[in-house]
Design a protein around this motif. Structure first.
Motif, PDB file in Angstrom:
ATOM      1  N   ARG A   1      72.663 -19.524   7.451  1.00 54.69           N
ATOM      2  CA  ARG A   1      72.915 -18.082   7.890  1.00 54.69           C
ATOM      3  C   ARG A   1      72.797 -17.808   9.217  1.00 54.69           C
ATOM      4  NH1 ARG A   1      70.646 -17.251   2.755  1.00 54.69           N
ATOM      5  NH2 ARG A   1      71.786 -15.945   1.205  1.00 54.69           N
ATOM      6  N   ALA A   2      71.754 -18.505   9.895  1.00 59.01           N
ATOM      7  CA  ALA A   2      71.519 -18.377  11.163  1.00 59.01           C
ATOM      8  C   ALA A   2      72.631 -18.909  11.894  1.00 59.01           C
ATOM      9  CB  ALA A   2      70.164 -19.007  11.700  1.00 59.01           C
TER      10      ALA A   2
ATOM     11  N   LEU B   1      64.425 -28.549  12.607  1.00 60.79           N
ATOM     12  CA  LEU B   1      63.357 -27.436  12.624  1.00 60.79           C
ATOM     13  C   LEU B   1      62.412 -27.321  11.455  1.00 60.79           C
ATOM     14  CD1 LEU B   1      61.833 -25.574  14.869  1.00 60.79           C
ATOM     15  CD2 LEU B   1      63.245 -23.593  13.548  1.00 60.79           C
ATOM     16  N   PHE B   2      63.073 -27.184  10.228  1.00 68.38           N
ATOM     17  CA  PHE B   2      62.165 -27.294   8.906  1.00 68.38           C
ATOM     18  C   PHE B   2      62.678 -28.487   8.068  1.00 68.38           C
ATOM     19  CE2 PHE B   2      60.917 -22.858  10.008  1.00 68.38           C
ATOM     20  CZ  PHE B   2      61.807 -22.192  10.341  1.00 68.38           C
TER      21      PHE B   2
ATOM     22  N   ARG C   1      55.289 -27.782   6.652  1.00 61.38           N
ATOM     23  CA  ARG C   1      56.626 -27.447   7.354  1.00 61.38           C
ATOM     24  C   ARG C   1      56.856 -26.405   7.822  1.00 61.38           C
ATOM     25  NH1 ARG C   1      61.934 -28.308   3.072  1.00 61.38           N
ATOM     26  NH2 ARG C   1      61.088 -30.477   3.240  1.00 61.38           N
ATOM     27  N   TYR C   2      56.094 -25.385   7.337  1.00 62.76           N
ATOM     28  CA  TYR C   2      56.645 -24.050   8.042  1.00 62.76           C
ATOM     29  C   TYR C   2      55.549 -23.553   9.226  1.00 62.76           C
ATOM     30  CZ  TYR C   2      60.133 -23.746   4.413  1.00 62.76           C
ATOM     31  OH  TYR C   2      61.043 -24.093   3.555  1.00 62.76           O
TER      32      TYR C   2
ATOM     33  N   VAL D   1      55.679 -24.874  12.754  1.00 59.73           N
ATOM     34  CA  VAL D   1      56.770 -24.611  13.678  1.00 59.73           C
ATOM     35  C   VAL D   1      56.385 -23.552  14.351  1.00 59.73           C
ATOM     36  CG1 VAL D   1      59.067 -23.554  13.563  1.00 59.73           C
ATOM     37  CG2 VAL D   1      58.585 -25.649  12.063  1.00 59.73           C
TER      38      VAL D   1
ATOM     39  N   LYS E   1      69.626 -26.755  18.913  1.00 58.29           N
ATOM     40  CA  LYS E   1      69.824 -27.550  17.549  1.00 58.29           C
ATOM     41  C   LYS E   1      69.667 -26.631  16.529  1.00 58.29           C
ATOM     42  CE  LYS E   1      68.512 -32.429  18.666  1.00 58.29           C
ATOM     43  NZ  LYS E   1      68.864 -32.431  20.181  1.00 58.29           N
ATOM     44  N   MET E   2      70.596 -25.845  15.964  1.00 62.08           N
ATOM     45  CA  MET E   2      70.366 -24.884  15.096  1.00 62.08           C
ATOM     46  C   MET E   2      70.421 -25.411  13.814  1.00 62.08           C
ATOM     47  SD  MET E   2      72.488 -21.357  16.261  1.00 62.08           S
ATOM     48  CE  MET E   2      71.511 -20.451  15.068  1.00 62.08           C
ATOM     49  N   VAL E   3      69.389 -24.667  13.031  1.00 60.22           N
ATOM     50  CA  VAL E   3      69.143 -24.761  11.310  1.00 60.22           C
ATOM     51  C   VAL E   3      69.279 -23.568  10.709  1.00 60.22           C
ATOM     52  CG1 VAL E   3      67.972 -27.085  11.714  1.00 60.22           C
ATOM     53  CG2 VAL E   3      66.804 -24.727  11.704  1.00 60.22           C
ATOM     54  N   GLN E   4      69.348 -23.647   9.456  1.00 58.30           N
ATOM     55  CA  GLN E   4      69.615 -22.477   8.637  1.00 58.30           C
ATOM     56  C   GLN E   4      71.094 -21.925   8.486  1.00 58.30           C
ATOM     57  OE1 GLN E   4      67.635 -21.488   6.139  1.00 58.30           O
ATOM     58  NE2 GLN E   4      65.484 -22.328   6.843  1.00 58.30           N
TER      59      GLN E   4
ATOM     60  N   GLN F   1      65.352 -30.003   7.475  1.00 58.68           N
ATOM     61  CA  GLN F   1      66.195 -29.647   6.450  1.00 58.68           C
ATOM     62  C   GLN F   1      67.520 -29.836   7.154  1.00 58.68           C
ATOM     63  OE1 GLN F   1      65.109 -25.823   5.151  1.00 58.68           O
ATOM     64  NE2 GLN F   1      64.588 -26.660   3.156  1.00 58.68           N
TER      65      GLN F   1
ATOM     66  N   GLU G   1      64.869 -17.003   8.707  1.00 53.18           N
ATOM     67  CA  GLU G   1      65.340 -17.657   7.415  1.00 53.18           C
ATOM     68  C   GLU G   1      64.316 -18.833   6.945  1.00 53.18           C
ATOM     69  OE1 GLU G   1      68.472 -17.204   5.504  1.00 53.18           O
ATOM     70  OE2 GLU G   1      68.214 -15.456   6.578  1.00 53.18           O
TER      71      GLU G   1
ATOM     72  N   SER H   1      75.993 -16.446  11.730  1.00 54.16           N
ATOM     73  CA  SER H   1      75.494 -15.152  12.303  1.00 54.16           C
ATOM     74  C   SER H   1      75.936 -15.627  14.071  1.00 54.16           C
ATOM     75  CB  SER H   1      74.256 -14.606  12.404  1.00 54.16           C
ATOM     76  OG  SER H   1      74.261 -14.254  11.034  1.00 54.16           O
TER      77      SER H   1
ATOM     78  N   ARG I   1      68.992  -9.169   3.080  1.00 61.37           N
ATOM     79  CA  ARG I   1      69.156  -9.627   4.303  1.00 61.37           C
ATOM     80  C   ARG I   1      69.979  -8.804   5.303  1.00 61.37           C
ATOM     81  NH1 ARG I   1      68.815 -14.267   1.622  1.00 61.37           N
ATOM     82  NH2 ARG I   1      67.553 -16.083   2.883  1.00 61.37           N
TER      83      ARG I   1
ATOM     84  N   ASP J   1      66.712 -15.468  14.130  1.00 58.62           N
ATOM     85  CA  ASP J   1      67.716 -15.721  12.756  1.00 58.62           C
ATOM     86  C   ASP J   1      66.971 -17.014  12.155  1.00 58.62           C
ATOM     87  OD1 ASP J   1      70.877 -14.347  13.124  1.00 58.62           O
ATOM     88  OD2 ASP J   1      68.915 -13.446  12.214  1.00 58.62           O
ATOM     89  N   MET J   2      66.926 -18.094  12.988  1.00 59.28           N
ATOM     90  CA  MET J   2      66.221 -19.212  12.170  1.00 59.28           C
ATOM     91  C   MET J   2      64.821 -19.070  11.895  1.00 59.28           C
ATOM     92  SD  MET J   2      67.627 -22.393  14.661  1.00 59.28           S
ATOM     93  CE  MET J   2      67.572 -21.822  16.308  1.00 59.28           C
TER      94      MET J   2
ATOM     95  N   ARG K   1      68.889 -13.736  19.179  1.00 53.60           N
ATOM     96  CA  ARG K   1      69.146 -13.496  17.818  1.00 53.60           C
ATOM     97  C   ARG K   1      69.033 -14.772  16.990  1.00 53.60           C
ATOM     98  NH1 ARG K   1      72.421  -8.969  15.192  1.00 53.60           N
ATOM     99  NH2 ARG K   1      72.245 -10.005  13.425  1.00 53.60           N
ATOM    100  N   ALA K   2      69.842 -15.737  17.648  1.00 59.00           N
ATOM    101  CA  ALA K   2      69.792 -17.023  16.838  1.00 59.00           C
ATOM    102  C   ALA K   2      68.223 -17.512  16.578  1.00 59.00           C
ATOM    103  CB  ALA K   2      70.549 -18.020  17.702  1.00 59.00           C
TER     104      ALA K   2
END
Lengths: 205, 223
Positions: free
Chosen positions: B69-70, B51-52, A115-116, A119, B64-67, B54, A81, B73, A53, A77-78, A73-74
């Motif tokens: 590490r994100a 989002l996922f 799930r993925y 999105v 609405k942030m998830v993960q 979780q 990940e 950061s 990473r 990053d989401m 960036r946020a």
């Protein structure tokens, strides 16, 4: 020293593959290296970087593939990940016991489609742009293409219900640096083969 | 709406604790909403808040942030805890990722089956004292500064203190061969925002107990 980044890993995909993809997308030439290390290690800009990473973040930042500000960036990053989680699920299938593989793979494909992928389909639908974030190529796009192709290796019709991901795949594959990486002779690694698994198990377990 | 970040998670450490640490270290007040049942989690998923699908989830700056590490950061970037340039960022990222690997082992320990607990604990001790702590001991020794990167307080320092304390809860003498880390622990614990977080009544969560494990298993359907 030539100044080109130098990759240390086994001669296989594994944890180095996202790094090869991102460097290729940025148009950066690398030395391939068959020298084995316990984790990916990349010699770049006078540093010996470890941790996948950290390496990916550095490359993305350096080559302007990380959005224009903190909020972009946020988002990147989401998205990244989430893709990393899916990648982990897929690669873990190779190391499942033989009698559990098929069931595990079915679970993984189910997660991919429920799930993925929804999105990213929704993100693309929401803004109608070619790229996931900020109307510009970013590491999230590179990683999404990588994962799409990876999943398709197990289930070729996985994008059947995702029309926007299909056109994303086509458009992104035609970006010149990426198109070049997708051709034979590039540093892209082949899928892990059954015959490689004992060797990889020995190295990593 | 208060404008404060709002943390959505179980009432326990888990994957949210590093986020609590970082916000606290940055001097940022936050709210928490605790998920106590599977039904509450399912509702969050159904409402499209995750989002996922979780947790952790943090409502911050309209997102609405998830993960994990994100989220970390973003906080580090926003509150200037991420170094001054790309190269300092790279160092911080490397250190944080290594610490996260060790923290993950500690986090998973209470979920080990009874017969594996002693073995997993021994593994934590080995990795901490042979792989991870020596790296940070050496970094501090080499530059002789108080902080890991750039002579300035960063995300890496917060996360290193967190993991030191977490490992010490299980292995009290774990820093015995690491004088630099002992001094680091003392100095970081005295940074005012961190000192406050370490006091009773803060948002810091207690070590996981059987009750916490049972709650997690039931909410995330791990039985």
């Amino acid at each position: 020293m030539s100044g080109k980044p130098r990759l240390h890993y086994v001669n296989a995909r594994g944890r180095m593959e996202p790094i090869r993809w991102l460097l290729a997308a940025a148009g950066v030439e690398v030395y391939g290296d068959l020298l084995f290390q316990q984790v990916p290690m990349v010699e770049i800009d006078g540093m010996k970087m470890v941790q996948t990473r950290a390496i990916l973040s550095y490359i993305a930042g350096k080559y302007n593939l990380y959005g224009k500000d903190l909020k972009e960036r946020a988002l990147i990053d989401m998205y990244v990940e989430g893709l990393a989680d899916l990648n982990e699920l897929i690669t873990s299938n190779f190391f499942q016991p033989a009698d559990k593989k098929e069931e595990h793979l079915a679970t993984v494909m189910d997660k991919a489609t429920t799930r993925y992928f929804p999105v990213y389909e929704k993100v693309l639908k929401g803004h109608g742009q070619d790229f996931l974030v900020g109307n510009k190529l970013s590491r999230a796009d590179v990683q999404l293409l990588e994962i799409i192709l990876l999943v398709e290796e197990s289930k070729p019709d996985i994008l059947a219900k995702f029309p926007l991901l299909q056109s994303f795949k086509a458009k992104t594959s035609n970006i010149p640096n990426i198109k070049k990486f997708l051709q034979p002779g590039s540093q892209r690694k082949l899928p892990i083969q059954e015959k490689d698994i004992p060797r990889l198990m020995q190295i990593f377990h | 709406m208060s404008g404060k970040p709002r943390l959505v998670y179980i009432n326990g450490r888990g994957r949210m604790e590093p986020i609590r640490w970082l916000l606290a270290a940055a001097g940022v007040e936050f709210e928490e909403k605790f998920v106590e049942t599977k039904e509450q989690l399912e509702k969050l998923v159904k409402d499209g808040d995750l989002l996922f699908h979780q947790l952790p989830m943090v409502e911050i700056d309209g997102m609405k942030m998830v993960q994990t590490r994100a989220i970390l950061s973003y906080i580090a970037g926003k509150y200037n805890l991420y170094g001054k340039d790309l190269k300092e960022r790279a160092l911080i990222d490397m250190y944080v990722e290594g610490i996260t690997d060790l923290m993950q082992m500690v986090m998973m320990l209470p979920f080990s089956p009874a017969e594996a607990k002693a073995k997993n604990l021994a593994s934590i001790e080995e990795k901490a004292t042979k792989r991870y702590f020596p790296v940070f001991e050496k970094v501090l020794k080499q530059h002789g500064q108080d902080f890991l990167v750039g002579n300035r307080f960063s995300w890496a320092d917060v996360q290193l203190l967190e993991v030191i304390l977490a490992v010490e809860e299980k292995i009290p003498a774990v820093l015995s061969g690491f004088p630099q880390l002992q001094a680091f622990k003392t100095k970081m614990s005295n940074v005012p925002t961190i000192k406050k977080f370490l006091q009773p009544g803060s948002a810091r969560k207690p070590p996981p107990d059987d009750n916490y494990v049972a709650t997690v298993m039931s909410i995330f359907n791990l039985n």
